[in-house]
Design a protein around this motif. Structure first.
Motif, PDB file in Angstrom:
ATOM      1  N   CYS A   1     -27.865  14.426  79.307  1.00 59.35           N
ATOM      2  CA  CYS A   1     -27.187  15.362  78.409  1.00 59.35           C
ATOM      3  C   CYS A   1     -27.578  15.015  76.972  1.00 59.35           C
ATOM      4  CB  CYS A   1     -25.684  15.358  78.640  1.00 59.35           C
ATOM      5  SG  CYS A   1     -24.713  14.469  77.452  1.00 59.35           S
TER       6      CYS A   1
ATOM      7  N   HIS B   1     -26.093  15.486  74.306  1.00 60.97           N
ATOM      8  CA  HIS B   1     -25.020  15.089  73.390  1.00 60.97           C
ATOM      9  C   HIS B   1     -24.732  13.595  73.431  1.00 60.97           C
ATOM     10  CE1 HIS B   1     -23.886  19.410  74.410  1.00 60.97           C
ATOM     11  NE2 HIS B   1     -24.383  19.427  73.195  1.00 60.97           N
ATOM     12  N   HIS B   2     -24.832  13.003  74.621  1.00 63.15           N
ATOM     13  CA  HIS B   2     -24.454  11.586  74.781  1.00 63.15           C
ATOM     14  C   HIS B   2     -25.576  10.722  75.339  1.00 63.15           C
ATOM     15  CE1 HIS B   2     -20.640  13.939  75.082  1.00 63.15           C
ATOM     16  NE2 HIS B   2     -20.209  12.985  74.262  1.00 63.15           N
TER      17      HIS B   2
ATOM     18  N   VAL C   1     -28.998  20.603  78.027  1.00 57.15           N
ATOM     19  CA  VAL C   1     -27.673  21.060  78.442  1.00 57.15           C
ATOM     20  C   VAL C   1     -27.925  21.858  79.726  1.00 57.15           C
ATOM     21  CG1 VAL C   1     -26.617  21.129  76.144  1.00 57.15           C
ATOM     22  CG2 VAL C   1     -27.746  23.178  77.028  1.00 57.15           C
TER      23      VAL C   1
ATOM     24  N   GLU D   1     -26.908  24.636  80.868  1.00 63.01           N
ATOM     25  CA  GLU D   1     -27.174  26.069  80.741  1.00 63.01           C
ATOM     26  C   GLU D   1     -28.649  26.323  80.424  1.00 63.01           C
ATOM     27  OE1 GLU D   1     -24.697  24.359  79.383  1.00 63.01           O
ATOM     28  OE2 GLU D   1     -22.848  25.538  79.241  1.00 63.01           O
TER      29      GLU D   1
ATOM     30  N   HIS E   1     -21.469  15.520  85.294  1.00 63.27           N
ATOM     31  CA  HIS E   1     -21.884  14.955  83.998  1.00 63.27           C
ATOM     32  C   HIS E   1     -21.196  13.618  83.794  1.00 63.27           C
ATOM     33  CE1 HIS E   1     -23.717  18.686  82.118  1.00 63.27           C
ATOM     34  NE2 HIS E   1     -23.251  19.113  83.281  1.00 63.27           N
TER      35      HIS E   1
ATOM     36  N   ARG F   1     -16.564   8.498  80.691  1.00 64.19           N
ATOM     37  CA  ARG F   1     -16.010   8.426  79.335  1.00 64.19           C
ATOM     38  C   ARG F   1     -15.360   9.785  79.034  1.00 64.19           C
ATOM     39  NH1 ARG F   1     -17.960  11.834  76.487  1.00 64.19           N
ATOM     40  NH2 ARG F   1     -16.926  11.154  74.584  1.00 64.19           N
ATOM     41  N   GLY F   2     -14.945   9.990  77.788  1.00 57.75           N
ATOM     42  CA  GLY F   2     -14.403  11.298  77.388  1.00 57.75           C
ATOM     43  C   GLY F   2     -13.186  11.670  78.222  1.00 57.75           C
TER      44      GLY F   2
END
Ligand SMILES: Nc1nc2c(ncn2[C@@H]2O[C@H](COP(=O)(O)OP(=O)(O)OP(=O)(O)O)[C@@H](O)[C@H]2O)c(=O)[nH]1
Ligand SMILES: [Zn+2]
Length: 202
Positions: free
Chosen positions: A90, A92-93, A130, A132, A159, A165-166
């Protein structure tokens, strides 16, 4: 480079393993570790090589991957390749997301070598992604190179950024789809595909 890679800022240079190793060494220090202890001595180079592999899709060319394996054939029923395993990162992370891709197309005079379908999945999944965009890129490439009556791509993924996490939701699965041609226009065709993959959906 063919535009089949469809990323404007395509990175085609080989990553500098030495430079990445240096950055990982700094990261280890910032995390409070001792990069010179036995277990970590080779870690910066290992991590650099791992990231080189996990992003190899930036340096692959769709035309080379297809290797001319597009054949003229009269077959005009649905072709499905389902349960294609993939691993991606991903964007983002930089944590993995992974799962299965299900792909269908209805030929319009041309078929593609079956193994090339998972190979296309590899090209786009081995990048920072991502879910998508990954789904869309696979569908777009098949549409472009086969000009079929329709293409359908469904991806189901877990994911790690949502699991370890998150929000920490252990069982959440994200599903995305991209439909072109008859799969977008005709509910019956789309439902037939969804039915044929339904026993494999989570
Ligand atoms: N749509 C989409 N979102 C993703 C994907 N991978 C990660 N994300 C999300 O990207 C978002 C980034 O949100 P931010 O609020 O900027 O980052 P964050 O604070 O780390 O977010 P949390 O994960 O909610 O803790 C998160 O909601 C992630 O779940 C993906 O493939 N598709
Ligand atoms: Zn993430």
């Amino acid at each position: 480079m063919a535009d089949g890679n469809r990323d404007e800022k395509l990175v085609i240079t080989k990553p500098d393993i030495e430079k990445i190793s240096g950055l990982i060494k700094e990261l280890l220090i910032e995390l409070g570790e001792d990069p010179n202890r036995e277990g970590l001595k080779k870690t910066p180079v290992r991590v650099a090589k791992a990231f080189e592999y996990l992003t190899k899709g930036y340096r692959e060319d769709i035309e080379k991957v297809l290797n001319g394996a597009i054949f003229t054939e009269k077959y005009n029923e649905m072709v499905i390749v389902k349960n294609i395993d993939f691993f991606s990162l991903c964007e983002h992370h930089l944590l993995p997301f992974y799962g299965k891709v299900h792909i269908a197309y209805i030929p319009n005079g041309k078929i593609v070598g079956l193994s090339k379908i998972p190979r296309i999945v590899e090209v786009f999944s081995r990048r920072l992604q991502v879910q998508e965009r990954l789904t869309q890129q696979i569908a777009d490439v098949l549409n472009e190179y086969l000009n079929p009556k329709g293409v359908a791509v469904v991806i189901e993924a877990r994911h790690l950024c949502m699991i370890m996490r998150g929000v920490e939701k252990q069982n959440s699965v994200a599903t995305t789809s991209a439909m072109h041609g008859i799969f977008a226009e005709d509910v019956k065709t789309r439902n037939e595909f969804m039915h044929l993959i339904s026993q494999d959906l989570t």
